[in-house]
Design an enzyme around this catalytic site. Structure first.
Site, PDB file in Angstrom:
ATOM      1  CB  ALA A   1      -0.917  -0.104   1.270  1.00 45.78           C
TER       2      ALA A   1
ATOM      3  CG  HIS B   1      -3.988  -9.021  -2.351  1.00 44.35           C
ATOM      4  ND1 HIS B   1      -3.237  -7.991  -1.148  1.00 44.35           N
ATOM      5  CD2 HIS B   1      -3.739 -10.247  -1.788  1.00 44.35           C
ATOM      6  CE1 HIS B   1      -2.864  -8.842  -0.006  1.00 44.35           C
ATOM      7  NE2 HIS B   1      -2.958  -9.997  -0.457  1.00 44.35           N
TER       8      HIS B   1
ATOM      9  CB  ILE C   1      -6.214  -3.915  -6.199  1.00 44.88           C
ATOM     10  CG1 ILE C   1      -6.881  -2.948  -5.170  1.00 44.88           C
ATOM     11  CG2 ILE C   1      -6.049  -5.433  -5.173  1.00 44.88           C
ATOM     12  CD1 ILE C   1      -8.347  -3.302  -4.613  1.00 44.88           C
TER      13      ILE C   1
ATOM     14  CG  ASN D   1       7.677   0.165   5.290  1.00 43.56           C
ATOM     15  OD1 ASN D   1       6.764   0.581   4.410  1.00 43.56           O
ATOM     16  ND2 ASN D   1       6.985  -0.356   6.442  1.00 43.56           N
TER      17      ASN D   1
ATOM     18  CB  CYS E   1     -22.461 -15.218 -18.422  1.00 41.84           C
ATOM     19  SG  CYS E   1     -22.413 -13.579 -18.648  1.00 41.84           S
TER      20      CYS E   1
ATOM     21  CB  ILE F   1       8.561   3.693  -1.529  1.00 40.41           C
ATOM     22  CG1 ILE F   1       8.959   2.969  -2.668  1.00 40.41           C
ATOM     23  CG2 ILE F   1       7.180   4.315  -1.839  1.00 40.41           C
ATOM     24  CD1 ILE F   1       9.506   1.484  -2.196  1.00 40.41           C
TER      25      ILE F   1
ATOM     26  CB  CYS G   1     -26.637 -12.638 -18.291  1.00 37.78           C
ATOM     27  SG  CYS G   1     -25.632 -12.967 -16.722  1.00 37.78           S
TER      28      CYS G   1
END
Ligand code: ZN
Length: 241
Positions: free
Chosen positions: A24, A121, A105, A214, A132, A232, A153
């Protein structure tokens, strides 16, 4: 250049098989909030903690509430890659970086130009009908006016994001293990390494240098050959490739 950054530059100059493992913290500098960090706003706007809302059971039982949170906090499409994303893409282009293993993500690594990105993830950019299996992109999810986005659908669309209680994709794990195992340098960045099984993948590293970047301490700090407690984007952004 300070000592830590200078050492990192030397490692990058020396080695040609780098793998980056991120979380994150890589995206917070792009304005994407870490939902695990304490945020009073959540408690005012939502009746449940994020970990509950982002669970498989909750998605099944309260899809409307899930999507209210998801659209508001996860489906962020206007975020731009930062210096860390761009430098990693550049390192890959120069043949130095072999893979990015990410817990994020948001798709920002790809937006910056990275090709080999292993998304442990999942991604907000992939969404599938549960009936479907038809594909929908993130823009569709954002524009959909329905409380719960549905397929043509009639089936409910689910983001291809690993929710709590769900397992990680086997092929992605296997590819991540392979990349980490073969790496000469593993750079861990922007993650407190608190989320398993993702964090456990670090155990497969058997290379030359373990680098941890970090701002807060991680359980791997003592194993690190190089530890840099700075933002970072600033650290990676300052590298000369
Ligand atoms: Zn469908």
């Amino acid at each position: 250049m300070e000592d830590g950054k200078k050492q990192l530059q030397e490692i990058v100059d020396e080695c040609n098989n780098l793998v980056f493992f991120g979380g994150a913290g890589v995206s917070t500098e792009s304005g994407i909030p870490d939902f695990r960090s304490v945020d009073g706003l959540y408690h005012m706007k939502y009746d449940y903690p994020p970990e509950t809302i982002l669970s498989h059971t909750f998605f099944k039982r309260h899809p409307e509430e899930f999507y209210r949170f998801y659209r508001d906090k996860m489906l962020i499409l206007d975020a731009k890659p930062n210096a860390a994303h761009y430098k990693l893409a550049e390192l890959e282009e120069k043949g130095k970086l072999k893979a990015i293993v990410t817990q994020n993500i948001d798709g920002l690594h790809q937006k910056a130009g990275s090709k080999h990105v292993l998304e442990l993830h999942g991604s907000i950019h992939r969404n599938y009908c549960m009936r479907c299996a038809k594909f929908y992109d993130a823009e569709y999810m954002l524009k959909s006016r329905e409380p719960v986005p549905r397929c043509t659908c009639g089936g409910v669309i689910k983001p291809d994001v690993v929710l709590y209680e769900e397992g990680l994709d086997t092929a992605t794990i296997d590819a991540s293990i392979r990349a980490i195992r073969e790496a000469e340098v593993l750079i861990i960045g922007g993650t407190s390494l608190a989320v398993y099984p993702a964090a456990g993948l670090i155990d497969y590293f058997n290379g030359k240098y373990l680098v941890v970047i970090n701002k807060s301490p991680t359980p791997r700090d003592r194993q690190a050959d190089l530890l840099i407690s700075e933002p970072i984007g600033e650290v990676l952004g300052g590298l000369h490739v």
